[in-house]
Enzyme design. Structure first.
Site: not given
Length: 322
Positions: A21, A43, A84, A126, A150, A154
């Protein structure tokens, strides 16, 4: 939208995760300035509608010959590749795969960089490394408190980057965006758009929270501002649109862009929470009623950066592509 032309940069850029995105929007922005030299890495080109003239295949661990050649011809690496966002409590992806998608990829990338002339690595992390909600706007000096796997991965990828940069002597920059929206957006913001598109009035008039957002073109502009910029070397920055909205205000903005009235009515927060508990949608409701704010004064002071687009412009651009 204003006739925005991205700033020129002298460095030769290589962007990973270019089929995602943010990556696809990065490319669309850079196409407006032919003076930006940039290659894009994905990739697997065979499974994408990507042109080999624009993209190189990186392989699963940045181990392709094409990627090594692109690294050798680049000065600055912008690392967008990764998973994502996975919602809290989701069973879609296990912790090992999440770690591989962030920490593992960072380790592989740094290993490949050692054989190249890359001078700066810019990593899009993030703002979720700070947690799921805020009592006050987070600054870069606040201690991270990642809640879900997640965000934790990060944060560990950030730490790996800093440690490696100090050991190997290259420059790094970490960008921590909040919820990103724009052309092709999916996941949480797309759900919010569907909610706003409902013909029904919605019970959020009493929700007076504040949440930071960033339009993807504003994020791209911040990334380009960091390229080969000594003031950005070895720094971490929060970036946002600079206008934090309540859920009520955001739905009103979305519906205005749809040509509709806000259509909101008040319901006590306690009732919204109780309903979410009964329907087992507490995590979704929390995102709608809790605060999550970041303070972007550091990037403004250090780099002189200001978002070129307003929230209203970003929302209008997002909806025109749906």
């Amino acid at each position: 939208m204003n006739p925005y032309i991205p700033k020129s940069v002298a460095s030769r850029l290589l962007v990973t995760g270019a089929d995602g995105f943010i990556g696809q929007n990065f490319r669309q922005v850079c196409l407006r300035n032919q003076n930006i030299s940039v290659r894009y890495a994905a990739r697997n080109l065979s499974s994408k509608t990507l042109s080999p003239q624009d993209y190189v295949e990186s392989g699963e661990a940045f181990d392709s010959t094409e990627f090594s050649e692109a690294l050798a011809q680049s000065d600055t690496l912008i690392h967008l590749a990764g998973l994502a966002h996975i919602p809290v409590g989701s069973s879609e992806v296990d912790d090992k795969k999440i770690d591989a998608g962030h920490i593992g990829l960072m380790r592989d990338l740094i290993e490949r960089m050692q054989k190249s002339a890359i001078k700066q690595l810019i990593y899009v992390s993030s703002a979720k490394v700070m947690g799921e909600s805020s009592e006050y706007p987070f600054t870069e000096s606040c201690e991270p408190n990642p809640i879900d796997p997640y965000a934790a991965s990060k944060w560990r990828a950030e730490q790996l980057l800093r440690d490696s940069a100090n050991e190997l002597g290259f420059q790094y920059t970490v960008i921590r965006p909040p919820l990103v929206y724009g052309s092709g957006v999916k996941a949480n913001f797309c759900q919010l758009i569907r909610l706003a598109a409902s013909p029904l009035p919605l019970p959020f008039a009493s929700v007076n929270n504040r949440r930071s957002l960033v339009f993807v073109d504003n994020l791209v502009d911040a990334l380009l501002t960091c390229v080969d910029n000594p003031a950005a070397f070895n720094e971490t920055f929060f970036v946002s649109d600079g206008m934090d909205l309540s859920t009520a205000a955001l739905i009103a903005e979305l519906r205005e862009a749809m040509g509709r009235k806000a259509g909101l009515f008040p319901v006590p927060l306690a009732m919204l929470k109780a309903t979410a508990k009964l329907t087992r949608t507490e995590s979704k409701m929390n995102r709608l009623i809790q605060n999550f704010q970041i303070d972007t004064s550091f990037v403004q002071q250090k780099l002189g950066w200001q978002p070129p687009f307003s929230v209203k412009q970003g929302i209008a651009a997002t909806l025109t592509t749906l």
